[in-house]
Design an enzyme around this catalytic site. Structure first.
Site, PDB file in Angstrom:
ATOM      1  N   LYS A   1       0.815  -1.235   0.000  1.00 33.00           N
ATOM      2  CA  LYS A   1       0.000   0.000   0.000  1.00 33.00           C
ATOM      3  C   LYS A   1       0.843   1.278   0.000  1.00 33.00           C
ATOM      4  O   LYS A   1       0.425   2.287  -0.559  1.00 33.00           O
ATOM      5  CB  LYS A   1      -0.936   0.018   1.216  1.00 33.00           C
TER       6      LYS A   1
ATOM      7  N   GLY B   1      -1.201   1.053  10.291  1.00 33.70           N
ATOM      8  CA  GLY B   1      -1.629   1.527   8.977  1.00 33.70           C
ATOM      9  C   GLY B   1      -3.123   1.786   8.888  1.00 33.70           C
ATOM     10  O   GLY B   1      -3.556   2.829   8.379  1.00 33.70           O
TER      11      GLY B   1
ATOM     12  N   ILE C   1     -12.296  -3.497  13.606  1.00 38.49           N
ATOM     13  CA  ILE C   1     -12.109  -3.717  12.166  1.00 38.49           C
ATOM     14  C   ILE C   1     -11.674  -5.142  11.825  1.00 38.49           C
ATOM     15  O   ILE C   1     -11.572  -5.493  10.656  1.00 38.49           O
ATOM     16  CB  ILE C   1     -11.173  -2.667  11.528  1.00 38.49           C
TER      17      ILE C   1
ATOM     18  N   SER D   1       4.295   6.263  21.524  1.00 35.52           N
ATOM     19  CA  SER D   1       4.993   7.268  20.689  1.00 35.52           C
ATOM     20  C   SER D   1       4.432   7.274  19.261  1.00 35.52           C
ATOM     21  O   SER D   1       4.418   8.314  18.598  1.00 35.52           O
ATOM     22  CB  SER D   1       6.496   7.000  20.673  1.00 35.52           C
TER      23      SER D   1
ATOM     24  N   ARG E   1      -0.131   0.406  22.114  1.00 40.54           N
ATOM     25  CA  ARG E   1       0.917  -0.253  22.903  1.00 40.54           C
ATOM     26  C   ARG E   1       2.185   0.603  22.890  1.00 40.54           C
ATOM     27  O   ARG E   1       2.760   0.885  23.911  1.00 40.54           O
ATOM     28  CB  ARG E   1       1.185  -1.648  22.312  1.00 40.54           C
TER      29      ARG E   1
ATOM     30  N   ASN F   1      -4.958   2.035  -1.709  1.00 38.71           N
ATOM     31  CA  ASN F   1      -5.538   0.686  -1.770  1.00 38.71           C
ATOM     32  C   ASN F   1      -6.346   0.458  -3.049  1.00 38.71           C
ATOM     33  O   ASN F   1      -6.837  -0.643  -3.286  1.00 38.71           O
ATOM     34  CB  ASN F   1      -6.412   0.407  -0.529  1.00 38.71           C
TER      35      ASN F   1
ATOM     36  N   ASP G   1      -9.912   3.145   2.366  1.00 41.82           N
ATOM     37  CA  ASP G   1     -10.008   2.499   3.689  1.00 41.82           C
ATOM     38  C   ASP G   1     -10.631   3.431   4.729  1.00 41.82           C
ATOM     39  O   ASP G   1     -11.544   3.034   5.458  1.00 41.82           O
ATOM     40  CB  ASP G   1      -8.618   2.072   4.175  1.00 41.82           C
TER      41      ASP G   1
ATOM     42  N   TYR H   1     -12.302  -8.992  11.141  1.00 45.72           N
ATOM     43  CA  TYR H   1     -13.467  -9.792  10.763  1.00 45.72           C
ATOM     44  C   TYR H   1     -13.218 -11.302  10.866  1.00 45.72           C
ATOM     45  O   TYR H   1     -14.056 -12.089  10.477  1.00 45.72           O
ATOM     46  CB  TYR H   1     -14.001  -9.428   9.371  1.00 45.72           C
TER      47      TYR H   1
HETATM   48  P1  NAP Z   1      -0.269  -2.672  11.437  1.00 43.30           P
HETATM   49  O1  NAP Z   1       0.034  -1.475  10.627  1.00 43.30           O
HETATM   50  O2  NAP Z   1       0.753  -3.754  11.553  1.00 43.30           O
HETATM   51  O3  NAP Z   1      -0.629  -2.155  12.928  1.00 43.30           O
HETATM   52  C1  NAP Z   1      -0.861  -3.081  13.948  1.00 43.30           C
HETATM   53  C2  NAP Z   1      -1.408  -2.383  15.195  1.00 43.30           C
HETATM   54  O4  NAP Z   1      -1.718  -3.407  16.166  1.00 43.30           O
HETATM   55  C3  NAP Z   1      -0.437  -1.429  15.892  1.00 43.30           C
HETATM   56  O5  NAP Z   1      -1.149  -0.412  16.550  1.00 43.30           O
HETATM   57  C4  NAP Z   1       0.231  -2.365  16.906  1.00 43.30           C
HETATM   58  O6  NAP Z   1       0.794  -1.721  18.031  1.00 43.30           O
HETATM   59  C5  NAP Z   1      -0.950  -3.189  17.350  1.00 43.30           C
HETATM   60  N1  NAP Z   1      -0.577  -4.481  17.905  1.00 43.30           N
HETATM   61  C6  NAP Z   1      -0.134  -5.572  17.222  1.00 43.30           C
HETATM   62  N2  NAP Z   1       0.104  -6.587  18.085  1.00 43.30           N
HETATM   63  C7  NAP Z   1      -0.188  -6.111  19.321  1.00 43.30           C
HETATM   64  C8  NAP Z   1      -0.156  -6.677  20.630  1.00 43.30           C
HETATM   65  N3  NAP Z   1       0.225  -7.948  20.848  1.00 43.30           N
HETATM   66  N4  NAP Z   1      -0.552  -5.917  21.680  1.00 43.30           N
HETATM   67  C9  NAP Z   1      -0.954  -4.626  21.484  1.00 43.30           C
HETATM   68  N5  NAP Z   1      -0.996  -4.034  20.284  1.00 43.30           N
HETATM   69  C10 NAP Z   1      -0.628  -4.767  19.221  1.00 43.30           C
HETATM   70  O7  NAP Z   1      -1.588  -3.402  10.935  1.00 43.30           O
HETATM   71  P2  NAP Z   1      -2.863  -2.761  10.161  1.00 43.30           P
HETATM   72  O8  NAP Z   1      -2.638  -2.850   8.703  1.00 43.30           O
HETATM   73  O9  NAP Z   1      -3.156  -1.447  10.777  1.00 43.30           O
HETATM   74  O10 NAP Z   1      -4.007  -3.840  10.501  1.00 43.30           O
HETATM   75  C11 NAP Z   1      -4.499  -3.986  11.825  1.00 43.30           C
HETATM   76  C12 NAP Z   1      -5.724  -4.888  11.845  1.00 43.30           C
HETATM   77  O11 NAP Z   1      -6.758  -4.313  11.050  1.00 43.30           O
HETATM   78  C13 NAP Z   1      -5.515  -6.288  11.283  1.00 43.30           C
HETATM   79  O12 NAP Z   1      -6.205  -7.185  12.118  1.00 43.30           O
HETATM   80  C14 NAP Z   1      -6.165  -6.234   9.909  1.00 43.30           C
HETATM   81  O13 NAP Z   1      -6.653  -7.494   9.491  1.00 43.30           O
HETATM   82  C15 NAP Z   1      -7.316  -5.287  10.166  1.00 43.30           C
HETATM   83  N6  NAP Z   1      -7.796  -4.571   8.967  1.00 43.30           N
HETATM   84  C16 NAP Z   1      -9.120  -4.695   8.625  1.00 43.30           C
HETATM   85  C17 NAP Z   1      -9.614  -4.028   7.507  1.00 43.30           C
HETATM   86  C18 NAP Z   1     -11.067  -4.155   7.124  1.00 43.30           C
HETATM   87  O14 NAP Z   1     -11.428  -3.828   5.982  1.00 43.30           O
HETATM   88  N7  NAP Z   1     -11.937  -4.584   8.005  1.00 43.30           N
HETATM   89  C19 NAP Z   1      -8.754  -3.220   6.738  1.00 43.30           C
HETATM   90  C20 NAP Z   1      -7.413  -3.089   7.129  1.00 43.30           C
HETATM   91  C21 NAP Z   1      -6.945  -3.771   8.264  1.00 43.30           C
HETATM   92  P3  NAP Z   1       2.345  -1.247  18.024  1.00 43.30           P
HETATM   93  O15 NAP Z   1       2.377   0.039  17.234  1.00 43.30           O
HETATM   94  O16 NAP Z   1       2.691  -1.068  19.461  1.00 43.30           O
HETATM   95  O17 NAP Z   1       3.145  -2.341  17.366  1.00 43.30           O
END
Ligand code: NAP
Length: 278
Positions: free
Chosen positions: A66, A128, A217, A153, A150, A87, A102, A219
């Site tokens: 992305k 993201g 978000i 910052s 978590r 996206n 998104d 599913y």
């Molecule tokens: P990302 O950029 O990797 O961000 C992950 C986030 O989760 C960060 O805030 C991270 O915190 C936190 N995190 C991960 N493991 C953790 C843990 N063990 N304890 C506490 N916090 C934790 O991922 P993303 O692309 O934003 O996606 C996040 C979720 O959204 C995924 O489950 C994805 O499937 C879902 N999603 C859904 C849709 C939809 O259309 N419904 C679209 C996009 C994404 P840190 O910053 O501290 O690492």
């Protein structure tokens, strides 16, 4: 000639995008096909060149491309530039134009169950997806946003980057938990609670505000532990299928000028995942 659309990503085999877009083409009388293409990061440049050379009409972009795709496109809409991620790509007379649906997809879905004007909203996470959601929610009139993460910052950086200190603050997860009763809407954007770690929850909930709306978000599962507990405490809940359907519908509209039936999209995804939605 049949038009061709697709999605590029890695992994991509389990993408539900072909299912909903191919059905929407049929429903809307558009003679087109949508295909999932597995593209590794070191193949992205060639893949985009291939899309151009073949005259593919449009495509979605998912993890991990992305951000990396932006310099490979001819132009990118302002919201996607701000969010730093694309996206959706449309091919207009040989020019590849990038969009981000998104954030808008999430907010459109949320508005089905929540009033946002003047509300106090908690965003859990600063990755993201949170970035697109934060940027778009911040456009709502009178909204007050707290972001907890978590790594606190990252939440701070997000607010600073968008210069949104006036309406947003970064807080720790503990602080968010202790102030839970003040939130009208809680938006869960982390991967905490996602399959297979379905018993995980990003923060304790008790107590919550009366009539609060909780949107997660994720599913898979359709109902995370967070949503289950929030519902038991009286909240209105919404799972990630709704955002998924709306971001797809907005991409479909960019490609075809037609807005598809999002309820039908949600139903298809729900059936595919084999469960009940909320
Ligand atoms: P990302 O950029 O990797 O961000 C992950 C986030 O989760 C960060 O805030 C991270 O915190 C936190 N995190 C991960 N493991 C953790 C843990 N063990 N304890 C506490 N916090 C934790 O991922 P993303 O692309 O934003 O996606 C996040 C979720 O959204 C995924 O489950 C994805 O499937 C879902 N999603 C859904 C849709 C939809 O259309 N419904 C679209 C996009 C994404 P840190 O910053 O501290 O690492």
């Amino acid at each position: 000639m049949k038009r061709l659309y697709g999605v590029i990503g890695s992994p991509i085999a389990h993408s539900m995008s072909p299912l909903i877009h191919n059905d929407a083409f049929l429903q809307n009388g558009v003679d087109a096909h949508y295909h999932a293409f597995h593209v590794e990061p070191d193949q992205l440049k060639q893949a985009v060149a291939g899309m151009r050379a073949l005259g593919i009409d449009g495509f979605n972009v998912t993890i991990p491309h992305k951000e990396a795709i932006i310099p490979l496109l001819d132009s990118v809409e302002d919201a996607a530039i701000q969010i730093g991620a694309v996206n959706t790509v449309v091919n207009k007379n040989g020019k590849l134009i990038g969009y981000n649906t998104d954030g808008r997809g999430f907010v459109e879905a949320l508005k089905e169950v929540a009033e946002l004007k003047g509300k106090h909203v908690l965003i859990i996470g600063a990755g993201g997806a949170a970035r697109a959601i934060f940027y778009t929610l911040a456009l709502e009139e009178g909204i007050q946003l707290d972001i907890c993460n978590r790594t606190v910052s990252k939440a701070e950086d997000l607010i600073k980057e968008f210069s949104l200190e006036r309406i947003a603050r970064s807080i720790t997860v503990d602080q968010a938990a202790s102030e839970m009763q003040s939130y009208d809407v809680v938006v869960q954007t982390t991967s905490v609670g996602m399959f297979p770690k379905v018993n995980d929850i990003p923060l304790p909930l008790k107590p919550i505000k009366q009539h609060a709306v909780f949107s997660d978000i994720i599913y898979n599962p359709l109902e995370t532990r967070l949503l289950r507990e929030a519902k038991a405490l009286g909240a209105i809940t919404q799972n990630g299928i709704h955002m998924f359907a709306y971001q797809a519908a907005l991409a479909f509209e960019i490609w075809t000028g037609k807005f598809p039936d999002t309820d039908r999209m949600k139903k298809l995804v729900k059936e595919h995942l084999g469960g009940k939605t909320c």
